[in-house]
Design a protein around this motif. Structure first.
Motif, PDB file in Angstrom:
ATOM      1  N   LEU A   1     -22.874   8.318 114.622  1.00  0.00           N
ATOM      2  CA  LEU A   1     -23.103   6.914 114.979  1.00  0.00           C
ATOM      3  C   LEU A   1     -21.836   6.266 115.542  1.00  0.00           C
ATOM      4  CD1 LEU A   1     -25.405   5.674 112.091  1.00  0.00           C
ATOM      5  CD2 LEU A   1     -25.993   5.944 114.504  1.00  0.00           C
ATOM      6  N   LEU A   2     -20.695   6.556 114.946  1.00  0.00           N
ATOM      7  CA  LEU A   2     -19.430   5.996 115.440  1.00  0.00           C
ATOM      8  C   LEU A   2     -19.116   6.499 116.848  1.00  0.00           C
ATOM      9  CD1 LEU A   2     -17.223   6.136 112.228  1.00  0.00           C
ATOM     10  CD2 LEU A   2     -18.152   4.101 113.338  1.00  0.00           C
TER      11      LEU A   2
ATOM     12  N   LEU B   1     -18.914   4.222 120.192  1.00  0.00           N
ATOM     13  CA  LEU B   1     -17.718   4.289 121.032  1.00  0.00           C
ATOM     14  C   LEU B   1     -18.068   4.607 122.483  1.00  0.00           C
ATOM     15  CD1 LEU B   1     -14.640   4.208 121.205  1.00  0.00           C
ATOM     16  CD2 LEU B   1     -14.629   6.642 120.630  1.00  0.00           C
ATOM     17  N   LEU B   2     -18.996   5.525 122.696  1.00  0.00           N
ATOM     18  CA  LEU B   2     -19.427   5.866 124.058  1.00  0.00           C
ATOM     19  C   LEU B   2     -20.086   4.669 124.748  1.00  0.00           C
ATOM     20  CD1 LEU B   2     -20.804   9.486 123.551  1.00  0.00           C
ATOM     21  CD2 LEU B   2     -18.719   8.793 124.751  1.00  0.00           C
TER      22      LEU B   2
ATOM     23  N   GLN C   1     -19.633   0.228 128.736  1.00  0.00           N
ATOM     24  CA  GLN C   1     -19.646  -1.204 129.060  1.00  0.00           C
ATOM     25  C   GLN C   1     -18.320  -1.630 129.670  1.00  0.00           C
ATOM     26  OE1 GLN C   1     -20.685  -2.872 125.249  1.00  0.00           O
ATOM     27  NE2 GLN C   1     -22.865  -2.935 125.748  1.00  0.00           N
ATOM     28  N   ASP C   2     -17.217  -1.094 129.139  1.00  0.00           N
ATOM     29  CA  ASP C   2     -15.901  -1.426 129.665  1.00  0.00           C
ATOM     30  C   ASP C   2     -15.759  -0.940 131.105  1.00  0.00           C
ATOM     31  OD1 ASP C   2     -13.216  -2.476 129.300  1.00  0.00           O
ATOM     32  OD2 ASP C   2     -12.567  -0.378 129.405  1.00  0.00           O
ATOM     33  N   ARG C   3     -16.241   0.273 131.403  1.00  0.00           N
ATOM     34  CA  ARG C   3     -16.202   0.788 132.773  1.00  0.00           C
ATOM     35  C   ARG C   3     -17.033  -0.076 133.713  1.00  0.00           C
ATOM     36  NH1 ARG C   3     -17.966   6.136 131.389  1.00  0.00           N
ATOM     37  NH2 ARG C   3     -16.448   6.665 129.836  1.00  0.00           N
ATOM     38  N   GLN C   4     -18.199  -0.515 133.235  1.00  0.00           N
ATOM     39  CA  GLN C   4     -19.072  -1.366 134.048  1.00  0.00           C
ATOM     40  C   GLN C   4     -18.388  -2.698 134.347  1.00  0.00           C
ATOM     41  OE1 GLN C   4     -21.739  -0.536 135.597  1.00  0.00           O
ATOM     42  NE2 GLN C   4     -22.402  -2.529 136.305  1.00  0.00           N
TER      43      GLN C   4
END
Length: 155
Positions: free
Chosen positions: A8-9, A13-14, A19-22
């Motif tokens: 789950l962690l 994280l993925l 989202q950060d890349r987007q």
């Protein structure tokens, strides 16, 4: 049980990395759109606005050049941004520098701060709505956290 927690962690994280890349991709898109537009000072904007169109005394942009889009006002003196939108973006920019828009922007302009104006047309920019374009531009220029915007954009 420990393996499930680790899974789950890693999954969370993925998602966060994706989202950060987007966000980075969208910020880059906004910067590219803004950097490919004409940058004007308020004085240059007023000069363009005041030129008559066809000798009839109407503003140059009155009917033919006004467009739906987002504008980015940059106070170079204070390193602050204001981002807004309009179906007639030239009218909205004019409002801010004539006292009918954001009062803080007008006050800083009136008291002599150095400004630039950039405008991005909604048409063919890659965003679907003015609200979407404005929201991402506000985020890109951090104009809510460290600028003149009082909200994160229309929803």
């Amino acid at each position: 049980m420990d393996l499930l927690v680790i899974f789950l962690l890693v999954f969370i994280l993925l998602i966060l990395l994706s989202q950060d890349r987007q966000r980075k991709k969208i910020r880059q898109q906004i910067f590219e759109l803004a950097n490919n537009t004409l940058e004007l000072t308020p004085e240059e904007f007023f000069e363009m606005r005041n030129k008559s169109f066809g000798g009839r005394g109407r503003a140059l942009y009155s009917n033919n050049y006004n467009f739906a889009g987002v504008y980015i006002l940059y106070n170079k003196s204070k390193d602050l941004y204001y981002v807004g939108q309009g179906k007639k973006v030239l009218n909205r920019v004019n409002d801010h520098f004539t006292g009918k828009g954001n009062g803080d922007v007008y006050a800083d302009y009136k008291y002599g701060d150095d400004w630039t104006i950039k405008m991005i047309a909604l048409e063919n920019c890659g965003f679907n709505t003015l609200n979407e374009l404005e929201r991402y531009a506000i985020e890109t220029y951090a104009s809510y956290e460290r600028g003149y915007n009082k909200n994160r954009g229309n929803t």
